[in-house]
Design an enzyme around this catalytic site. Structure first.
Site, PDB file in Angstrom:
ATOM      1  N   LYS A 127       0.812  -1.213   0.000  1.00  0.00           N
ATOM      2  CA  LYS A 127       0.000   0.000   0.000  1.00  0.00           C
ATOM      3  C   LYS A 127       0.848   1.266   0.000  1.00  0.00           C
ATOM      4  CE  LYS A 127      -1.177  -0.999   4.773  1.00  0.00           C
ATOM      5  NZ  LYS A 127      -0.066  -0.271   5.408  1.00  0.00           N
ATOM      6  N   ARG A 140      -6.267   1.554  12.005  1.00  0.00           N
ATOM      7  CA  ARG A 140      -5.789   0.180  12.121  1.00  0.00           C
ATOM      8  C   ARG A 140      -6.606  -0.617  13.124  1.00  0.00           C
ATOM      9  NH1 ARG A 140      -0.338   0.876  10.322  1.00  0.00           N
ATOM     10  NH2 ARG A 140       0.818  -1.060  10.105  1.00  0.00           N
ATOM     11  N   ARG A 185      12.487  -6.041   1.099  1.00  0.00           N
ATOM     12  CA  ARG A 185      12.191  -4.615   0.959  1.00  0.00           C
ATOM     13  C   ARG A 185      13.354  -3.726   1.396  1.00  0.00           C
ATOM     14  NH1 ARG A 185       6.636  -2.301   3.041  1.00  0.00           N
ATOM     15  NH2 ARG A 185       7.188  -3.378   4.973  1.00  0.00           N
ATOM     16  N   ARG A 212      14.127  -1.488   7.047  1.00  0.00           N
ATOM     17  CA  ARG A 212      13.408  -1.041   8.242  1.00  0.00           C
ATOM     18  C   ARG A 212      13.628  -2.023   9.386  1.00  0.00           C
ATOM     19  NH1 ARG A 212       7.454   0.249   6.097  1.00  0.00           N
ATOM     20  NH2 ARG A 212       7.101  -1.043   7.917  1.00  0.00           N
ATOM     21  N   ARG A 240       3.249  -9.029  13.106  1.00  0.00           N
ATOM     22  CA  ARG A 240       2.426  -7.955  12.536  1.00  0.00           C
ATOM     23  C   ARG A 240       1.260  -8.504  11.729  1.00  0.00           C
ATOM     24  NH1 ARG A 240       7.014  -5.013   9.685  1.00  0.00           N
ATOM     25  NH2 ARG A 240       5.478  -3.921   8.453  1.00  0.00           N
TER      26      ARG A 240
HETATM   27  P1  ADP Z   1       3.479  -1.164   7.145  1.00  0.00           P
HETATM   28  O1  ADP Z   1       3.650  -0.074   6.130  1.00  0.00           O
HETATM   29  O2  ADP Z   1       4.438  -2.267   7.006  1.00  0.00           O
HETATM   30  O3  ADP Z   1       2.058  -1.586   7.280  1.00  0.00           O
HETATM   31  P2  ADP Z   1       3.671   0.959   9.010  1.00  0.00           P
HETATM   32  O4  ADP Z   1       4.844   1.715   8.551  1.00  0.00           O
HETATM   33  O5  ADP Z   1       2.323   1.459   8.595  1.00  0.00           O
HETATM   34  O6  ADP Z   1       3.833  -0.541   8.560  1.00  0.00           O
HETATM   35  O7  ADP Z   1       3.669   0.858  10.599  1.00  0.00           O
HETATM   36  C1  ADP Z   1       4.759   0.358  11.309  1.00  0.00           C
HETATM   37  C2  ADP Z   1       4.367   0.195  12.777  1.00  0.00           C
HETATM   38  O8  ADP Z   1       3.948   1.458  13.316  1.00  0.00           O
HETATM   39  C3  ADP Z   1       3.184  -0.738  13.029  1.00  0.00           C
HETATM   40  O9  ADP Z   1       3.581  -2.071  13.095  1.00  0.00           O
HETATM   41  C4  ADP Z   1       2.670  -0.199  14.364  1.00  0.00           C
HETATM   42  O10 ADP Z   1       3.446  -0.635  15.446  1.00  0.00           O
HETATM   43  C5  ADP Z   1       2.886   1.289  14.231  1.00  0.00           C
HETATM   44  N1  ADP Z   1       1.676   1.968  13.702  1.00  0.00           N
HETATM   45  C6  ADP Z   1       1.577   2.634  12.526  1.00  0.00           C
HETATM   46  N2  ADP Z   1       0.331   3.123  12.353  1.00  0.00           N
HETATM   47  C7  ADP Z   1      -0.381   2.747  13.434  1.00  0.00           C
HETATM   48  C8  ADP Z   1      -1.732   2.921  13.846  1.00  0.00           C
HETATM   49  N3  ADP Z   1      -2.629   3.582  13.082  1.00  0.00           N
HETATM   50  N4  ADP Z   1      -2.103   2.399  15.044  1.00  0.00           N
HETATM   51  C9  ADP Z   1      -1.241   1.733  15.804  1.00  0.00           C
HETATM   52  N5  ADP Z   1       0.032   1.510  15.481  1.00  0.00           N
HETATM   53  C10 ADP Z   1       0.475   2.011  14.309  1.00  0.00           C
END
Ligand code: ADP
Ligand code: ZN
Length: 218
Positions: free
Chosen positions: A14, A90, A129, A164, A175
């Site tokens: 995404k 989320r 990645r 990352r 996750r």
């Molecule tokens: P990805 O792009 O791989 O889905 P993100 O970069 O969006 O991962 O998020 C990395 C981490 O940041 C998540 O695993 C979580 O711990 C935290 N995080 C990001 N957005 C949220 C959210 N809306 N609510 C809770 N935790 C979040």
């Protein structure tokens, strides 16, 4: 003016889709993950708290996320142009908080794009990645399917690429579990609202782009 949410498992691609969508509609790409990573890098109090959860593959608690996001949506670029939310909401409570917040402003989400990708595919992608370290670029590469021309250097801006901290096997499985438990219910939630557009994630990035484009035009 467009207000879009992009939903999908962590590693569903995404973030990459967001880059063209944000440009195409001229809307800010708001990634809560990026906001947290920026705070971690800058050593802020928020960053310190968020890191504890992120490193374990857990969600940052709602109360740390919701106010942060609301403040971001109050900024003029969002008020004037709309926004593309990536990684938020989320949880159901985040979705509900967003819905109340927008309703109070007589505003609403136009579309929720859900990108569906298998867990096994996600694991492969996460381990391959590489992300551009330049916060104004954030380009994403896959060292097997979409490698940069020069190893570990961003094609677009020449900055170094990095892995990352949360892109390792243990954290990714965690996750995915968290995603299925806490975020997947949002699919049904937005389906019921009537704004969900489901797209099957494709192996080739550009193929997914076409499907997302069609979904946004439908
Ligand atoms: P990805 O792009 O791989 O889905 P993100 O970069 O969006 O991962 O998020 C990395 C981490 O940041 C998540 O695993 C979580 O711990 C935290 N995080 C990001 N957005 C949220 C959210 N809306 N609510 C809770 N935790 C979040
Ligand atoms: Zn770059």
């Amino acid at each position: 003016m467009k207000r879009i949410i992009i939903l999908g498992a962590p590693g569903s691609g995404k973030g990459s889709q967001c880059q063209w969508i944000a440009k195409f509609y001229n809307i800010p790409h708001i990634s809560t993950g990026d906001i947290f990573r920026k705070n971690i890098k800058e050593g802020t109090a928020l960053g310190k708290k968020a890191k504890e959860y992120m490193d374990k593959g857990e969600l940052v608690p709602d109360e740390l996320v919701i106010d942060l996001l609301k403040n971001r949506l109050e900024e003029p670029d969002c008020v004037e142009n709309g926004f593309l939310l990536d990684g938020f909401p989320r949880t159901l409570s985040q979705a509900q908080a967003l819905s109340y917040f927008l309703k109070a402003k007589e505003s609403e989400i136009d579309a929720v794009i859900y990108i569906d990708v298998d867990d096994s595919e996600i694991m492969n992608r996460a381990l391959n990645r590489r992300t551009c370290s330049n916060p104004n670029c954030k380009a994403i590469y896959n060292i097997s399917d979409n490698p940069p021309k020069k190893e570990n250097i961003c094609d677009k801006c020449g900055s170094p690429l990095f892995v990352r901290d949360d892109d390792n096997e243990e954290t990714v499985s965690k996750r995915l579990r968290v995603y299925h438990e806490q975020t997947e219910p949002l699919i049904k939630y937005y389906e019921e609202v009537g704004i969900l557009k489901k797209v099957q994630g494709q192996k080739v990035f550009q193929d997914t782009v076409e499907l997302v484009r069609a979904a946004l035009n439908s």
